[in-house]
Design a protein around this motif. Structure first.
Motif, PDB file in Angstrom:
ATOM      1  N   PRO A 104      40.941  36.159  42.299  1.00  0.00           N
ATOM      2  CA  PRO A 104      41.787  37.044  41.480  1.00  0.00           C
ATOM      3  C   PRO A 104      42.029  36.513  40.060  1.00  0.00           C
ATOM      4  O   PRO A 104      42.017  37.289  39.098  1.00  0.00           O
ATOM      5  CB  PRO A 104      43.092  37.122  42.292  1.00  0.00           C
ATOM      6  CG  PRO A 104      42.627  37.012  43.719  1.00  0.00           C
ATOM      7  CD  PRO A 104      41.516  35.992  43.667  1.00  0.00           C
ATOM      8  N   GLU A 105      42.237  35.195  39.939  1.00  0.00           N
ATOM      9  CA  GLU A 105      42.491  34.634  38.606  1.00  0.00           C
ATOM     10  C   GLU A 105      41.285  34.866  37.691  1.00  0.00           C
ATOM     11  O   GLU A 105      41.435  35.204  36.506  1.00  0.00           O
ATOM     12  CB  GLU A 105      42.791  33.128  38.697  1.00  0.00           C
ATOM     13  CG  GLU A 105      44.157  32.790  39.265  1.00  0.00           C
ATOM     14  CD  GLU A 105      44.289  33.049  40.774  1.00  0.00           C
ATOM     15  OE1 GLU A 105      43.244  33.170  41.462  1.00  0.00           O
ATOM     16  OE2 GLU A 105      45.428  33.145  41.260  1.00  0.00           O
ATOM     17  N   HIS A 106      40.112  34.672  38.245  1.00  0.00           N
ATOM     18  CA  HIS A 106      38.885  34.900  37.485  1.00  0.00           C
ATOM     19  C   HIS A 106      38.744  36.370  37.110  1.00  0.00           C
ATOM     20  O   HIS A 106      38.298  36.713  36.009  1.00  0.00           O
ATOM     21  CB  HIS A 106      37.673  34.410  38.301  1.00  0.00           C
ATOM     22  CG  HIS A 106      36.372  34.446  37.558  1.00  0.00           C
ATOM     23  ND1 HIS A 106      35.159  34.570  38.200  1.00  0.00           N
ATOM     24  CD2 HIS A 106      36.088  34.401  36.232  1.00  0.00           C
ATOM     25  CE1 HIS A 106      34.188  34.591  37.297  1.00  0.00           C
ATOM     26  NE2 HIS A 106      34.722  34.476  36.097  1.00  0.00           N
ATOM     27  N   ALA A 107      39.145  37.247  38.017  1.00  0.00           N
ATOM     28  CA  ALA A 107      39.081  38.684  37.724  1.00  0.00           C
ATOM     29  C   ALA A 107      39.917  39.022  36.492  1.00  0.00           C
ATOM     30  O   ALA A 107      39.488  39.791  35.621  1.00  0.00           O
ATOM     31  CB  ALA A 107      39.564  39.494  38.935  1.00  0.00           C
ATOM     32  N   ILE A 108      41.100  38.395  36.413  1.00  0.00           N
ATOM     33  CA  ILE A 108      41.979  38.647  35.263  1.00  0.00           C
ATOM     34  C   ILE A 108      41.310  38.181  33.967  1.00  0.00           C
ATOM     35  O   ILE A 108      41.366  38.868  32.938  1.00  0.00           O
ATOM     36  CB  ILE A 108      43.345  37.927  35.459  1.00  0.00           C
ATOM     37  CG1 ILE A 108      44.064  38.482  36.702  1.00  0.00           C
ATOM     38  CG2 ILE A 108      44.208  38.062  34.212  1.00  0.00           C
ATOM     39  CD1 ILE A 108      44.387  39.958  36.674  1.00  0.00           C
ATOM     40  N   GLU A 109      40.623  37.020  34.033  1.00  0.00           N
ATOM     41  CA  GLU A 109      39.925  36.526  32.838  1.00  0.00           C
ATOM     42  C   GLU A 109      38.845  37.509  32.400  1.00  0.00           C
ATOM     43  O   GLU A 109      38.668  37.779  31.210  1.00  0.00           O
ATOM     44  CB  GLU A 109      39.290  35.150  33.123  1.00  0.00           C
ATOM     45  CG  GLU A 109      40.296  34.035  33.322  1.00  0.00           C
ATOM     46  CD  GLU A 109      41.352  34.013  32.223  1.00  0.00           C
ATOM     47  OE1 GLU A 109      40.993  34.015  31.032  1.00  0.00           O
ATOM     48  OE2 GLU A 109      42.561  34.024  32.581  1.00  0.00           O
TER      49      GLU A 109
END
Lengths: 162, 162, 162, 162
Positions: D147-152
């Motif tokens: 999820p964190e990567h998705a936000i990036e």
């Protein structure tokens, strides 16, 4: 779930109608309700959204278009439907109560559509004529004297199923 | 491309309206036009499709449902839209001319929707009232005395852009 | 009620795909089925409608547009939806069986949509890949070797609920 | 105009997928973006809305139904469309970027539909397979590790037309 109040009316309006729409929008926001309309940067849509935003309200615009290029600057949440006039059905389905301001065939169509799915319609400064008389009799279509009165009529309707 | 004539009117009808719808459908088929309506096995939809089929015509039904379980037995081509009332917009867009028979809020909504996209509407036995007067003045909304007269008015409209 | 077979595939096609689409359309018409597609004057839509018409079949085009200006000349019944890509849902709902020819994202989307409403999809010259493998296992998605084989697979499906 | 991020995925999910959806929703809210999904009280829809609400975010649900009876309790603004699967087109049109979590045919259809209108799709824990490979090559379809990567990846996309 937030209470959503729909506002409909002409895409082209004179100054008094725009002023009415602005006041209706402002009063809806003051009650903490979400204002929903057709989303475009014209007529009753733009004026009512501007009124709601000036009171810090949240505005949802259900656009007929495939992008947001014609959206009002006063819309927070633009729904992009690409449905053309078909989006009017989404508008009335999504609104707990509908407020109708002066308009032409599109507005008449939305009022009739709202009534056909039993959504309460509050008229402000607009009379769709005798063809709609039966709905007055049923209490589904009501006339407000002014924006303040419209808010009272909406509250009565919201309270009726509380 | 075949000429498509839309027929709208109430889902619940009395016997005289059903008879009117049947005759309108039959006359449309006799001209070789395709009849399009809302497709259900009820009211003006069922009666007009039956009339068209009895004259060997082709019938298209634009259903609001997600399947054909409620389609009229007189529909040849059922379009399954799952659009609910939203399918009314497809009906008027797809019709070269619209014939409106007696109905309630749904019919009023369709008439107004047709007019708002500049589709000619021929009224048979139905008067939507003074709110629509401007469209009579513009010539977009016309009254037929009977089904035969409706056909003459449709022919005049079809001829106007020949 | 006529049997409606949907044909989907790319709006831009190479010559072999257009030839496949033409043959599929012709064979559908020869069986007496109505051909339904996206209605435009391009790619698989235009070629399959032309094939059906050359065999005397009836063709229905469910247009994404608000008018018929981009309709194929081989469409008899243009449905004007103004739904954009939303019309793909009408296409699969209205088709008893769907034939899928080569296409891109739009075709992949229609295949997945058809499968999600449990509509049988017959692939001709197109492989949507392993993401769809489960539907092969369920028998909802089947591969035809050529147009003639596709017709056999459609007949088997039509017979299965006779 | 608020930035709207769409989240799609299965209506039935296992616990790890629901947890992923919750985290994606929470992180979207933390950025101040509006979360939009299909609105139902099930699967990825319910979990992602819950995540967003737990972070104080605003949630919009575009319901396929004709009323709100099946809406998630974590949806602030339920749009009632009565469009069935046709509402998926509204979802992708209204989203600035789409995040796709594991799902079945409906999710595959939405991903393909998003790509066909050139909407960027960020995959989290889901691989739609080689049929979609060309979209990876075009950079329209990207894989996030978590999820964190998705936000990036969403931020990068939002920045690209700033």
């Amino acid at each position: 779930m937030r209470t959503i109040i729909g506002v409909m009316g002409g895409g082209e309006t004179d100054a008094p109608t725009a002023e009415l729409a602005y006041r209706v929008g402002a009063l809806i926001a003051r009650e903490g309700w979400v204002l929903l309309n057709g989303g475009r940067d014209a007529g009753v849509m733009d004026a009512s959204a501007r009124g709601a935003r000036d009171e810090g309200g949240l505005t949802v615009g259900v656009l007929p278009d495939a992008d947001t290029s014609r959206a009002s600057a006063h819309i927070d949440i633009p729904l992009v439907t690409d449905l053309g006039y078909g989006r009017n059905y989404v508008n009335v389905l999504s609104s707990r109560v509908v407020v109708a301001l002066p308009g032409k065939a599109g507005t008449l169509s939305e009022i009739a559509l709202a009534l056909s799915i039993k959504r309460k319609v509050v008229l402000v400064g607009f009379d769709p004529g005798p063809a709609f008389e039966q709905f007055h009799d049923e209490g589904l279509l009501v006339r407000a004297d002014d924006p303040e009165h419209a808010i009272e009529l909406i509250k009565a309707e919201l309270g009726s199923d509380a």
